[in-house]
Scaffold this active site. Structure first.
Site, short mmCIF file in Angstrom:
data_model
loop_
_atom_site.label_atom_id
_atom_site.label_comp_id
_atom_site.label_asym_id
_atom_site.label_seq_id
_atom_site.Cartn_x
_atom_site.Cartn_y
_atom_site.Cartn_z
N GLU A 106 44.79 19.52 52.95
CA GLU A 106 45.21 18.90 51.90
C GLU A 106 46.56 18.03 51.84
O GLU A 106 46.72 17.14 51.29
CB GLU A 106 45.63 20.43 50.93
CG GLU A 106 44.48 21.08 50.31
CD GLU A 106 43.81 20.32 49.15
OE1 GLU A 106 44.28 19.31 48.77
OE2 GLU A 106 42.86 20.87 48.90
N SER A 365 46.66 83.21 40.67
CA SER A 365 47.25 84.06 41.89
C SER A 365 47.55 83.31 42.83
O SER A 365 47.87 83.76 44.09
CB SER A 365 45.92 85.26 42.24
OG SER A 365 45.59 85.72 41.20
#
Length: 804
Positions: A106, A365
């Site tokens: 680019e 429990s």
């Protein structure tokens, strides 16, 4: 004759060429023009910068965020306020192959030009004049960023605006900052922006792990994201990618072999679905840090995926609207490896948006192991202390067991493994509910009580509320020398540790729970060389609203909750049958190491000793008659506590009794009664409430001999007795002739003036006051044992036969 003079220019002296007044004047004029032009351009630039400031976004993203597993894999992404998917990165967090491709394809002169490349612009302008349309834009990366942050038309005026913005960008930002903007805002199709989001969306991996082919693909996509999206047209995307590969080869950035290998790699179409793992954890952390863009967690990506799938599959066999939660932590540092907050995040019927890892629910429990550990630390019990699982009253509180049956005398370890309620309430009453709650709260296991309520005995049976993450942090203490810690969700979270039990108590409780076989197995019937040792406990809240299973191995601690988030009951679904199978599925699928398979050496504070029931003391070979049952127990700090004292004063007091007896007949002598030949005799008595569950031989062994006929009664004699009226012992009963109703009896306890508890085959079936009638139906044929007992220990027992 007229003489003409020819004008000959006089050459200036050396060093003064061009310094004639006219030249000086022109030079000065052009200098002024240039200076004025430069000044004007500078002023225009300043005014432009002031009037049209750069619309700079956050270089690291804006609004959105991504939550990552410990290996960097995305768990869940959050779009920004505009619905854009963007995962912020810096140049250092991107593959060098991508940066190499991007800059060479680019903008090769990115680090040299001031934002625009004049040669590239002239080339683009010439191509436009020659072909009458734009062939190449001549844009630098800076110009592309300018167009991204401030979109404009593709006209000549738009290009000038782009140039101005590019110069403005270079004036304000460094090259690294401009590159970072491109990495995070380059368009990749649809709502995807930035190389990281594109890499996850199209390739399923982070941008720091790209191959040559993948780097080329992500480089070219922003040029035409709509046309070259691989999810729409993989072939077209591959053609565009190969163009980049060719350029990299032509520039000799990559070798021919690298380019050829990259060409072979196919571009596959992927379905674009945002990641959604550990969704509720991600939401929790995102809400806690709204400004943070990259949120790292301790989650193990593969483990999380496997457990989410396992939970989802498991729920298909449970009733509608059932949800589940699972938390797995590493015991070494309490890193949370798996966080499943609900059964299905998007399932409205299951209320999948509710995070049950941090929801307050009744623990059932599950708190009992910590109670037994505190009792060990207090010197109240050892691992085999004699406890009583029999009907008892604690003020107005009368607990029963989940099965409604009672076991009578039972060891502490077995009482914990069977999760018996009465022994646990008895222990909590001795430890103190307020102290128990405070001790757990100090260790990070907070218990939420109803508004205005004080700690009471019901807490040990689920009469409060806890959170799964707190339970898991506390259970980890059993494999961390008694040190609990809060699960860590992010790598930077501090490790907050607090003692909940001593090292020795934690080791004993863990040994007690590890001895509990897996469901469906008898002790020792499965291979411990391939399966890790697990200390596990289940729990079920009142009304079947919560099913729990907690387990801890040497390496991991796992918590499972199953229920409905809205609190509606799930009849028949309880911890042992609903949550426990999922717990063991998770444990068996976790990575293992050899240490997790071998027994652990007890700490110095723990030793073993042979103890005896009913006294609870160490075995004495010199007095074997005092040892009715012998057990090998784990004891803490060498303390061997006697059997807990009974709560109510009664004639059948437990403990050691020494008395005089006639040496010939063995009959007992009272205080003022003497015979010629006497001997000192001793017996060990059981707690009064244990007698209905003893065998005939054990009762006889613990009974006082009859008093000699010439001796007056003493305090050791029982002052009253109890008998059952309404049926004779060993009677056979049947339903009425011609009736389809089962046999029924109306019974009375004669000799009692207080509360009478009625048991049928050890199962609590009712209570009466004094000699009021107790009616019971016997639907099942066979032998039936009927027991009537009072709180003081008086009891009577008969057996009958129910005919078909």
């Amino acid at each position: 004759m007229k003489i003409r003079f020819k004008r000959v220019p006089i050459s200036p002296p050396p060093g003064e060429i061009g310094t004639t007044p006219r030249h000086n004047k022109n030079r000065w004029r052009w200098s002024k023009y240039c200076a004025f032009f430069l000044l004007a351009m500078f002023v225009i630039a300043i005014l432009f910068d002031r009037i049209c400031p750069l619309p700079l976004p956050d270089a690291n993203g804006q609004g959105g965020a991504i939550v990552l597993a410990r290996d960097g894999t995305p768990l869940r992404a959050f779009a920004d306020a505009s619905g854009i998917w963007r995962y912020p990165v810096t140049p250092e967090q991107v593959s060098p192959l991508y940066l190499e491709t991007l800059l060479n394809y680019e903008d090769r002169w990115f680090y040299q030009h001031p934002g625009i490349n004049p040669l590239a612009l002239l080339r683009a302008f010439g191509q436009m004049l020659l072909h009458q349309h734009i062939v190449s834009g001549g844009s630098t990366l800076t110009m592309q960023v300018a167009r991204i942050i401030d979109p404009h038309s593709r006209s000549f005026g738009g290009k000038l605006w782009q140039v101005a913005r590019a110069l403005q960008l270079e004036a304000h930002l460094s090259k690294r900052e401009i590159l970072t903007l491109y990495l995070n805002y380059a368009p990749y199709g649809g709502a995807i922006q930035g190389v990281q989001a594109a890499s996850y969306a199209y390739l399923g991996k982070p941008a720091n792990r790209l191959s040559h082919a993948e780097a080329a693909l992500l480089t070219v996509l922003p040029q035409s994201p709509s046309r070259w999206r691989p999810d729409r047209d993989a072939a077209r995307a591959q053609t565009a990618r190969d163009k980049v590969l060719q350029r990299m080869g032509d520039l000799q950035i990559w070798s021919k072999a690298q380019v050829d290998d990259a060409r072979i790699e196919a571009v596959s179409a992927r379905r674009l679905t945002p990641p959604l793992k550990a969704a509720l954890l991600a939401e929790r952390l995102y809400e806690a840090a709204p400004g943070q863009r990259n949120i790292a967690t301790t989650i193990d990506n593969e483990m999380q995926s496997a457990m989410e799938a396992r939970v989802a599959a498991y729920l298909t066999h449970l009733p509608d609207r059932t949800s589940a939660a699972m938390l797995i932590v590493d015991n070494s540092n309490l890193d949370t490896l798996v966080y499943v907050g609900s059964g299905a995040f998007a399932d409205e019927a299951r209320l999948g948006h509710v995070d049950m890892v941090r929801a307050w629910r009744s623990p059932g429990s599950t708190l009992k192991p910590f109670l037994y550990g505190l009792a060990l630390d207090d010197g109240l019990i050892d691992s085999e202390s004699l406890l009583l699982d029999a009907p008892q009253s604690f003020g107005d509180y009368r607990p029963g067991n989940f099965s409604a049956t009672f076991n009578g005398p039972i060891g502490a370890a077995e009482a914990l493994r069977l999760s018996l309620n009465v022994p646990a309430v008895d222990l909590l009453d001795r430890v103190g509910p307020a102290r128990f709650v405070a001790r757990l709260g100090n260790a990070g296991l907070n218990i939420k009580l109803p508004a205005g309520a004080e700690p009471n005995l019901s807490i040990i049976l689920g009469g409060g509320a806890v959170r799964l993450e707190d339970l898991v942090g506390a259970y980890a203490a059993l494999n961390r020398n008694g040190i609990a810690a809060h699960p860590r969700l992010r790598p930077q979270d501090p490790l907050i540790e607090r003692n909940v039990l001593s090292e020795g108590a934690a080791w004993i409780v863990r040994a007690m729970l590890e001895a509990n076989p897996r469901p469906g197995y008898a002790p020792g019937t499965f291979d411990l060389t391939t399966r890790p040792r697990v200390a596990w406990k289940t729990g079920t809240s009142y009304g079947f609203r919560d099913a729990w299973a907690l387990g801890t191995t040497r390496r991991y601690t796992i918590g499972v909750w199953i229920g409905r988030p809205d609190g509606t009951p799930l009849p028949g679904q309880y911890g042992a049958v609903t949550a426990l199978p999922l717990l063991f599925q998770a444990i068996d699928s976790l990575p293992r190491n050899t240490a997790a398979l071998l027994p652990d050496v007890p700490p110095a504070s723990v030793s073993s000793a042979d103890i005896c029931w009913p006294l609870g003391l160490v075995f004495d070979a010199a007095a074997p008659e005092l040892c009715h049952r012998k057990f090998t127990a784990w004891v803490l700090n060498g303390v061997i506590p006697p059997t807990l004292p009974e709560r109510e004063a009664n004639i059948w007091s437990s403990g050691f009794i020494s008395f005089r007896a006639d040496a010939k007949t063995g009959l007992r002598l009272s205080a003022d009664c003497h015979h010629a030949q006497e001997k000192i005799t001793q017996i060990a008595r059981w707690p009064a409430l244990a007698y209905p569950w003893l065998s005939r031989a054990q009762r006889q062994q613990a009974s006082l001999p009859a008093l000699a006929s010439d001796c007056a009664a003493d305090a050791l004699d029982g002052s009253n007795s109890l008998r059952i009226e309404g049926v004779t012992p060993n009677a056979a009963i049947a339903r009425a002739p011609g009736s389809d109703k089962p046999a029924m009896l109306s019974l009375r306890a004669i000799g009692a003036n207080t509360r009478v508890i009625w048991l049928i085959n050890g199962r609590l079936e009712g209570e009466t006051l004094g000699n009021k009638a107790f009616e019971h139906v016997f639907p099942t044929p066979g032998a039936q044992t009927i027991t009537a007992m009072t709180a003081s220990g008086l009891y009577t027992q008969i057996e009958i036969q129910v005919l078909r």
